[in-house]
Design an enzyme around this catalytic site. Structure first.
Site, PDB file in Angstrom:
ATOM      1  N   CYS A   1       0.854  -1.195   0.000  1.00 57.10           N
ATOM      2  CA  CYS A   1       0.000   0.000   0.000  1.00 57.10           C
ATOM      3  C   CYS A   1       0.883   1.236   0.000  1.00 57.10           C
ATOM      4  CB  CYS A   1      -0.880  -0.023   1.250  1.00 57.10           C
ATOM      5  SG  CYS A   1      -1.987   1.396   1.371  1.00 57.10           S
TER       6      CYS A   1
ATOM      7  N   HIS B   1      -9.274  -4.150  -0.881  1.00 62.26           N
ATOM      8  CA  HIS B   1      -8.222  -3.334  -0.252  1.00 62.26           C
ATOM      9  C   HIS B   1      -8.620  -1.853  -0.262  1.00 62.26           C
ATOM     10  CE1 HIS B   1      -3.761  -2.243   0.271  1.00 62.26           C
ATOM     11  NE2 HIS B   1      -4.337  -1.090  -0.027  1.00 62.26           N
ATOM     12  N   GLU B   2      -9.079  -1.385  -1.427  1.00 59.68           N
ATOM     13  CA  GLU B   2      -9.419   0.039  -1.549  1.00 59.68           C
ATOM     14  C   GLU B   2     -10.672   0.379  -0.740  1.00 59.68           C
ATOM     15  OE1 GLU B   2      -7.189   1.891  -2.641  1.00 59.68           O
ATOM     16  OE2 GLU B   2      -6.004   0.396  -3.718  1.00 59.68           O
TER      17      GLU B   2
ATOM     18  N   HIS C   1      -9.972   1.178   2.772  1.00 59.31           N
ATOM     19  CA  HIS C   1      -9.501   2.548   3.050  1.00 59.31           C
ATOM     20  C   HIS C   1     -10.662   3.501   3.338  1.00 59.31           C
ATOM     21  CE1 HIS C   1      -5.199   2.368   2.438  1.00 59.31           C
ATOM     22  NE2 HIS C   1      -5.312   1.799   1.247  1.00 59.31           N
TER      23      HIS C   1
HETATM   24 NI    NI Z   1      -3.774   0.924   0.128  1.00 63.69          NI
END
Ligand code: NI
Length: 177
Positions: A102, A144-145, A148
């Site tokens: 990341c 993953h995104e 966030h």
């Molecule tokens: Ni990331």
């Protein structure tokens, strides 16, 4: 890491831990300019994806921009896609561990468990409602995104500290693949 417009928040910055708010006015000039800038930025930094909170915009918006490179030779090529107000509708039960990194967590790689495939719903930058199924690497990038946007980073999902590596060691490992 920074360019003119954006600085990538690094792990420890409290804004990475916020729950981002929905994007309301997708068609506004401000939002469209922000999206253009972020598309430019993610290609400049060679990211597989980037989420708005990483550049200190607490909005439910991210870009997926997978393409093969030295670090991810097996990544599929895709047109960079802007994902707004995303939701996961359903997931495959099957969970797989694979390597992630990341831009907000430099120099660390880790094996992260993710659903092997997902069905997702989001709004495009032109305001269209889209449903799509992603599997494998793209399902991983999406999850993953999306994390966030909910104040999570990939290391939060690591199950065993032995699944974490310094990037330098990880590069040795994947070069032996
Ligand atoms: Ni990331």
């Amino acid at each position: 890491m920074s360019t003119e417009k954006f600085t990538i928040l690094q792990l420890g910055h409290p804004h990475l831990r916020l729950t981002a708010r929905n994007v309301e006015s997708i068609q506004s000039d401000n939002m469209q300019n922000f999206i253009d800038d972020l598309l430019h930025f993610v290609s400049e930094v060679n990211g597989m994806g980037i989420a708005a909170p990483q550049v200190d915009h607490s909005l439910r918006l991210f870009i997926m921009s997978s393409r093969p490179n030295i670090r991810y030779p097996y990544a599929p090529s895709m047109q960079p896609t802007v994902i707004i107000n995303p939701e996961i509708i359903s997931v495959a039960k099957k969970v797989e561990k694979d390597w992630e990194g990341c831009l907000s967590v430099p120099s660390i790689r880790a094996l992260v468990p993710r659903h092997q495939s997902i069905r997702a719903r989001y709004t495009s930058r032109t305001g269209e409602h889209v449903e799509a199924t992603y599997s494998g690497f793209l399902a991983r990038v999406f999850q993953h995104e999306l994390d966030h946007l909910n104040g999570l980073v990939f290391t939060d999902r690591v199950e065993d500290n032995h699944d974490m590596m310094a990037e330098q060691e990880w590069l040795k490992l994947i070069s032996q693949r």
